[in-house]
Every structure is written in C-alpha cells, then in structure tokens.
Write an enzyme that holds these catalytic residues in place. Structure first.
Site, PDB file in Angstrom:
ATOM      1  N   SER A 228      34.216 -31.465  40.093  1.00  0.00           N
ATOM      2  CA  SER A 228      35.316 -32.459  39.479  1.00  0.00           C
ATOM      3  C   SER A 228      35.823 -31.536  38.405  1.00  0.00           C
ATOM      4  O   SER A 228      35.672 -30.286  38.068  1.00  0.00           O
ATOM      5  CB  SER A 228      34.470 -33.616  38.688  1.00  0.00           C
ATOM      6  OG  SER A 228      33.670 -32.926  37.561  1.00  0.00           O
ATOM      7  N   ASP A 229      37.355 -32.018  37.995  1.00  0.00           N
ATOM      8  CA  ASP A 229      37.759 -31.263  36.828  1.00  0.00           C
ATOM      9  C   ASP A 229      37.213 -31.810  35.855  1.00  0.00           C
ATOM     10  O   ASP A 229      36.325 -32.679  35.764  1.00  0.00           O
ATOM     11  CB  ASP A 229      39.205 -31.684  36.567  1.00  0.00           C
ATOM     12  CG  ASP A 229      39.773 -30.784  35.854  1.00  0.00           C
ATOM     13  OD1 ASP A 229      39.284 -29.821  35.009  1.00  0.00           O
ATOM     14  OD2 ASP A 229      41.264 -30.655  35.569  1.00  0.00           O
ATOM     15  N   TRP A 230      37.149 -31.157  34.632  1.00  0.00           N
ATOM     16  CA  TRP A 230      36.032 -31.153  33.617  1.00  0.00           C
ATOM     17  C   TRP A 230      36.154 -32.872  32.797  1.00  0.00           C
ATOM     18  O   TRP A 230      37.243 -33.061  32.094  1.00  0.00           O
ATOM     19  CB  TRP A 230      36.099 -30.233  32.490  1.00  0.00           C
ATOM     20  CG  TRP A 230      35.190 -28.981  32.833  1.00  0.00           C
ATOM     21  CD1 TRP A 230      34.585 -28.537  31.836  1.00  0.00           C
ATOM     22  CD2 TRP A 230      34.956 -28.334  34.067  1.00  0.00           C
ATOM     23  NE1 TRP A 230      33.693 -27.401  32.308  1.00  0.00           N
ATOM     24  CE2 TRP A 230      33.921 -27.264  33.600  1.00  0.00           C
ATOM     25  CE3 TRP A 230      35.476 -28.311  35.172  1.00  0.00           C
ATOM     26  CZ2 TRP A 230      33.481 -26.344  34.653  1.00  0.00           C
ATOM     27  CZ3 TRP A 230      34.906 -27.612  36.088  1.00  0.00           C
ATOM     28  CH2 TRP A 230      33.967 -26.576  36.055  1.00  0.00           C
ATOM     29  N   GLY A 231      35.306 -33.552  33.407  1.00  0.00           N
ATOM     30  CA  GLY A 231      35.437 -34.860  32.946  1.00  0.00           C
ATOM     31  C   GLY A 231      36.057 -35.904  33.529  1.00  0.00           C
ATOM     32  O   GLY A 231      36.524 -36.953  33.324  1.00  0.00           O
ATOM     33  N   ALA A 232      36.382 -35.494  34.916  1.00  0.00           N
ATOM     34  CA  ALA A 232      37.345 -36.325  35.817  1.00  0.00           C
ATOM     35  C   ALA A 232      36.284 -37.457  36.591  1.00  0.00           C
ATOM     36  O   ALA A 232      37.013 -38.309  37.180  1.00  0.00           O
ATOM     37  CB  ALA A 232      37.960 -35.287  36.825  1.00  0.00           C
TER      38      ALA A 232
END
Ligand code: BGC
Length: 755
Positions: A228-232
């Site tokens: 995931s992108d960071w926090g996606a």
C-alpha cells in the site's frame, strides 16, 4: 527459504502479522520461524533512509545519499541507458545501507502541470515514462535490491489525494494511465508495486480487485508483491481480497484482528491470506544481507553530474549566445539567489540528504581563465527579502558586465508532495527582474530550476537563451556550468509541453475536481495529444530541445511484414540522421504515429518510439524502429481489448512533436473491429458487419435492378433511420424485417462469444 513449508507452519496470527509492516520502514519478522525483517525506504532519485532504528514519518535527517536528478529531469534525457546507470548506483547505495526495497520509481502521467508531485514523475507521455522507468527498475534490481513501482494508479494530483475518485473511462485508463505501469511490469518485473491512495471510478486503488489482480497479475503477469502507499488502506480485509499483500505502515490496532476474524468467520478464504503471506516471504527471501562492494560516493557524484548534463533542455538560443565564450578580462554577471542556494530537488517523501551540493556560482567561478565572475542575489527566496534593493544591485552589476546569466526558478515551497500548485508563474520579483536586466544588458541568459512546467510567455523574450534545468540533483551546478561554457553539449528534450497559459492545458476545466471526484474529461487527449488536437500554440512543444550542433534527417523507409490477423504484424522504419554541425552532440530521434482513418477520436499523433544517438561532426547514424500491432491500436470499449483498425497510418520522424522532418504513410489491413451484432445493433451496424450484412441483405432480397428491396434501396431514408436499432424498426411495418425474422437472424449469427 522453502516459502511454502514456512507458510504451512505459521499460525493464523503470525500470517496476519506478516501482511503489514512492523513499523514505518520494516516488514514484520517472525523469529520463531526464522523470518527476518526487510527494510524499505524512499526513493525514487536517492536514498532517504532514516538513521539508526528511527521508525517514524519525519521527512528530513536521513543518512547522506547521492541526490540524483528527479524524474522530470531524468525523463528529459530520453536515455534509458542513463536511467539504468542511475538505477545501478541507487541500488548500490541501498545495498550498502541494507535497504531491501527502494520506493520508486513513480510513473504517474503528468495530466496537469499543476500536480505538486510532477517533479517526481516522468512525462505526460506513457511511452517515455514506461521506457525510462523500466530501465531504472532494471538498474536498481541488477544490484539485488527491489523497487516499488508507484503510485498504481491514476494518482495524478495531490488535492484530496487520499479520497478523491479519479473518474476515468476505460479507454483512457488503458491508453494513457496504465501503459507505463504495464511496460515496467512486463519488461522489468519490479519486486513490488505500490497502490495509490485515491479511488478509481469510486473504488479505492487499495481495494480494487480488477486493478490489483485481474489487470496487474492475470493480464500483465506481475509476479511480485503489492504494497500500500503509506496509509492507503481503508478496509484491510477488502484490500487483502483485492490483492494488496502488505499494509504500510501497519495499523497495529485493528488490521491483524480484522484479518483473523474474517478468516475465522469464513468471510475471507485462508488461501487468500496464504497467497499474500507467500508473496511477502518471497520478497523477504530475495533480499540480501550482503552489503556489496564498498561505495565510492565520488563516483556517484560524478554520475549525478553526468546525468544532469544530459537532462538540461536548451529551450532557446538566439544568436547562438550559448555556449558562452568569455574573453579574458571580461565580466560575467551571475544573478539570482538560485546560483548560490540551488534548487535541485523537491519536497516530501522523496527528499534526499545529499552527500554534497555543487552550486553553479562556485562552478562558474574560475572555470574560465581571466574572467571575473561577479554575483548579485537579485531577489530573495522568501517574502521577507528586500527584493527592490536586491534588484537594483543586480541591474547595476548587469549594466557593467559583458554577459549576464540569471538563475530563476520556483520557490522551494511551491513544489511538494501533498498539495498542488495553483498557477504556473514564477514570482513577480523574478519576472520583473528579467525585464530590468535585459534593459541593462541584452546579452542575457536565463537558467531555470523548477520541477514542473512553468509559464514562460510574457518574460522569456527578454532573454537570448533559456536553459531549463528542472531539479537536477546535487551536481546540477557543475552540469549547468558545463553546458553554459560548452564543455558539454545540451541534449535534453521536453518530456512535457510548456504551454503558453495554464488555461490551454487540456485538463484545465477538470482539474483538480471537487466533491470527492475528479473527472478525466479530456480523455486520451492528455498533454501534446490535447494541445495538438485543439491546435493550441504552446511556448515549447513536447520533445523540443536545442543543441550546439545541427542534425539532418533523411531517407525514411517504412515496411510491413506479417499481418495483424496472424498476430505477427511488424512495421519497420528506418531513417538516417547526420550531425551537420561542428561539434559532437546527441539527438533524440522521435517517431510519431497517427491514424487518420480511425472510427474513434484518436490523437493526431502519438509518440511510438524514440532513440538517442550520439554523433561526431559529420557522422551519420541509421536509426531503426519496429512497431507491433499494439502500437497502432486503440483500446476498444466495445470489445474491451486492443483493436487495430484497417486503414492508413501516418508516420512522422522528427526532433519534436512539432518539428517533424520526415513523413510516410502505410495502409494496414486488419479484420473488422466492430462489436459483435446483438439485439441492440443499429441498421447501419448490421449492414457494415461482414457476416450480419450479407445475411440481412439475403433475407430482404434484391430487386430486379440489383438494389435491395424496401427501405434498404432508399438511400435518403436510410441515412435518416440508419442509426435506429434494427429491433425498433421491426415495429415499423414493412420497413426492414419483423421481430420473428430478426430473432431468426440473431440465432443464425450465434452468440457473441462464438461470433
Ligand atoms: C508517498 C509515497 C512514499 C511513502 C513513504 C507516501 O506518502 O506517497 O510515494 O513512498 O509515503 O514515504
């Protein structure tokens, strides 16, 4: 590691824990099972590793690393071999620091020049982005270090980036926003792909099964891990089911519990979890603890300088003012704070702590024997500066100098991850200064530092030469001096159009959207595809860039072998390019293709090949290109596949999208592309169909004079009702056929699958 048997021996809780990190930059270790953790860090144009055991979100304070040119600069090199070498160096630095995966490159398309992260992205064109990023990935991974191809997909703005739905039609996704990812996956197999924050047509990328599994894995053959992108991640279980393997950073409060509960309740098959764990462990298994050969950071700095040299784009050069040849005893005025305090990278997660920084001022000083280099700041980088007195001082210096080089650029706060720009303009303190400097001394050269397109119209005519340097990394200063003084010949070309005005950009009316949605209303007409279709004048077109030498193009030959029907169509093109000037130089030979006969709206021309050639004075290169059926195709929304339509194709080879030197056309044969006839097909579609048409005509019959019976023999009426679905016409007695006859015809055609 025997991954399958390790997975078989893990508890449900251990498996859930492996699908998220242990902190910001590490995967989870399971010591009991002999599973170590792996470190991942940003990326993309230099290592951003936080020292020691730091595991937090802070952007600065990372270990020193070579800051290479950012993607917008590297893209301007149009040189995959260079990207490979930069990738190798990045890989070596990662390995020395025990980083398993570098979080990049980012191949999102520059839909609008306003996107705050454009400096981190390559191009408005998917071929350029894909070819260059694939080379960078191969380079990094050649060192036994993984990459993370990001941000998958349609992350083309920063505004509301964690929630916005990119509403983009299927054809535009396939032709513009996905192909760079597709090429990198197919050609370079990045170890990981990073999903984007945004939604695509209403579904979070992190939960998009079609995107993460059907397209990425089933169609393209991706073999690595999706992170995931960071926090996606919004819904961990839905994301896992969609194909998202690793959540970063971990949501330690809920993710494991949710995964465990979903498996226990049967809402999530344990096999789905096992698949994700297997992919994570394969990544862990392929990372190495061997630090490789000792680093030579001087060699990497030299590479950063060589790379930057090939990225600089000479936009104009009136009266051949460049290269400068300052006479002994002359004065060169260097003006602009950026000469002393350079801008060489953007802000946000890609921010590197450089090993050292070269300034153009230092590099110019003493570079030419007996020349006095005098400096004036001209303007301040922040709003508290007394710009008026700085400008006065600069004008005074300019008036007594032989030549003036003004270093302008965007303020650092303008370009960052997290927000978009609001306009394309340089600060007024700089553009007003240009006019004053030119009045004081017409021998004015402007050097620009900006990560994404700026507006030049309105001030650039004051300068004899404009050199676009993008954000060219820690050695930009030396590279600029090399190009200004002519020890290097500029060879960068624009990988994005520089428009006259923001309002001319094709996405203008639909950027950045509102109410949670951004509509990609311009469709496939992104960048030069749109400027060309709308016949907009631009400041500098896609592909443009000058050299200190000249090139002549000749002898374009086009040939085709095989056929589209047989799946082996190949169009081969060849031309010769000669260096007709006095100096060695590099030319980016560009091949554009247009499909004037297309039944769907297609761009006038699209880049389908490019090659950078390095030629000595008088030297000629034969430049070959090979195109496949796919290169001539568009994405058919009717058939949900690539479709090549028979007809004429126009090929143009040249030095930019608007400087086409050679042209040729070719007729290409292909089976019809039309959708299968079904109950909703119009009368025209029936008649045009190779099977349906003859069937219908045979049913209706032909008169003695040879014209079809009934309405089909009346051309005028046919034009009026031709777009009626045949089924509707069945209600009009005696017009074409009745319902029963149409049922029979459809049955004889068979089902769409067998059609
Ligand atoms: C960025 C990514 C980056 C990640 C880790 C995110 O905010 O969008 O590009 O790799 O943070 O720093």
């Amino acid at each position: 590691m025997d991954v399958d048997s390790v997975v078989a021996g893990l508890s449900l809780a251990e498996k859930a824990s492996l699908c998220r990190g242990s902190g910001f930059w590490h995967t989870q270790a399971v010591e009991r099972a002999g599973i170590p953790r792996v470190m991942v860090t940003d990326g993309p144009h230099g290592l951003r590793k936080q020292p020691g055991d730091a595991d937090h979100v802070g952007l600065s304070g990372s270990v020193p690393a070579t800051c290479f040119p950012t993607a917008s600069a590297l893209a301007s090199s149009f040189d995959p071999a260079l990207l490979y070498r930069v990738g190798e160096a990045l890989g070596r630095e990662c390995r020395a620091e025990q980083v398993g995966v570098l979080l990049g490159p980012g191949v999102n398309i520059k839909r609008s020049p306003l996107c705050g992260r454009n400096f981190e992205y390559f191009s408005e064109d998917p071929l350029v982005a894909g070819v260059l990023a694939a080379a960078a990935v191969r380079g990094v991974q050649s060192q036994g270090v993984g990459t993370s191809l990001k941000h998958f997909a349609a992350n083309n703005q920063e505004t509301d980036r964690l929630r916005v739905s990119a509403d983009v039609d299927e054809r535009t996704l396939r032709e513009i926003y996905l192909p760079a990812f597709e090429r990198v996956v197919k050609e370079a197999q990045p170890w990981t792909v990073m999903c984007s924050y945004n939604k695509i047509n209403g579904t979070y990328a992190s939960q998009h099964h079609w995107l993460l599994t059907e397209v990425l894995r089933d169609e393209w053959g991706f073999e690595g891990m999706v992170v995931s992108d960071w926090g996606a991640v919004a819904d961990r279980v839905a994301a896992l089911a969609a194909g998202l393997d690793l959540e970063m950073p971990p949501n330690l409060q809920t993710s494991d519990a949710r995964i465990i509960a979903a498996v226990q309740s049967g809402a999530l098959a344990e096999s789905v979890l096992d698949t994700a764990v297997t992919r994570v462990l394969k990544l862990v298994d392929r990372t190495t603890t061997d630090k490789g050969d000792p680093l030579d950071l001087e060699v990497h700095h030299a590479l950063a300088r060589a790379a930057a040299r090939d990225c600089l784009v000479l936009l104009r050069n009136d009266d051949s003012i460049l290269p400068l040849a300052p006479e002994p005893g002359s004065t060169l005025a260097v003006i602009g704070e950026f000469a002393r305090t350079p801008r060489y990278q953007g802000a946000g997660s890609s921010q590197v702590n450089p090993t050292k920084v070269e300034t153009a001022l230092d590099q110019l000083t003493g570079a030419a024997d007996g020349v006095t280099v005098a400096f004036a700041a001209g303007f301040g980088l922040d709003t508290t500066a007394d710009d008026e007195s700085l400008a006065q001082e600069a004008v005074e210096l300019a008036s007594r100098a032989d030549t003036v080089v003004a270093f302008l650029g965007l303020p650092p706060s303008d370009e960052s991850e997290g927000f978009d720009r609001e306009h394309l303009d340089l600060p007024a303190s700089q553009t007003e200064l240009v006019a004053l400097l030119a009045a004081a001394n017409p021998r004015l050269v402007v050097v620009l530092a900006n990560g994404s397109a700026i507006r030049l119209d309105g001030w650039e005519h004051h300068a004899k030469a404009v050199l676009e340097t993008w954000l060219s990394g820690q050695a930009a200063g030396g590279a600029i001096a090399d190009v200004l003084l002519g020890t290097a010949n500029p060879s960068g070309r624009l990988a994005e159009t520089l428009p006259l005005r923001l309002e001319d950009n094709p996405s203008y009316l639909n950027f950045p959207g509102d109410s949670g949605h951004v509509r990609y209303g311009e469709g496939v007409f992104v960048g030069y595809r749109g400027y060309d279709a709308l016949a907009r004048e631009v400041s500098y077109p896609f592909g443009h860039g000058l050299s200190y030498t000249t090139f002549e193009y000749a002898d374009l030959v086009v040939d085709q072998t095989g056929s589209h029907a047989a799946g082996d169509l190949a169009i081969t093109l060849r031309c010769s390019v000669t260096n007709t000037g006095q100096r060695a130089g590099k030319e980016v030979v560009q091949l554009y293709v247009g499909a004037p006969d297309a039944s769907v709206a297609r761009p006038i021309r699209e880049l389908k090949g490019f090659t950078k050639v390095d030629l000595a004075p008088g030297e000629t290169a034969q430049v070959p290109f090979t195109l496949s059926g796919r290169d001539l195709s568009y994405w058919s929304e009717l058939n949900h596949r690539w479709a090549l339509e028979a007809g004429r194709f126009d090929f143009a080879v040249g030095a930019s999208s608007r400087d086409l030197r050679l042209a040729a056309s070719l007729d290409v044969d292909a089976p019809p592309v039309a959708a299968p006839i079904d109950d909703s097909s119009s009368l025209q579609e029936w008649l045009a169909d190779p099977i349906g048409g003859p069937l219908l005509l045979a049913t209706i019959g032909v008169s003695d004079t040879g014209t079809p019976n009934g309405v089909l023999g009346d051309e005028e009426l046919l034009r009026v009702i031709g777009n009626f679905p045949l089924r509707r016409l069945c209600a009009f007695p005696g017009m074409v056929v009745d319902n029963k006859t149409l049922d029979d015809l459809l049955e004889r055609l068979g089902t769409p699958e067998t059609y």
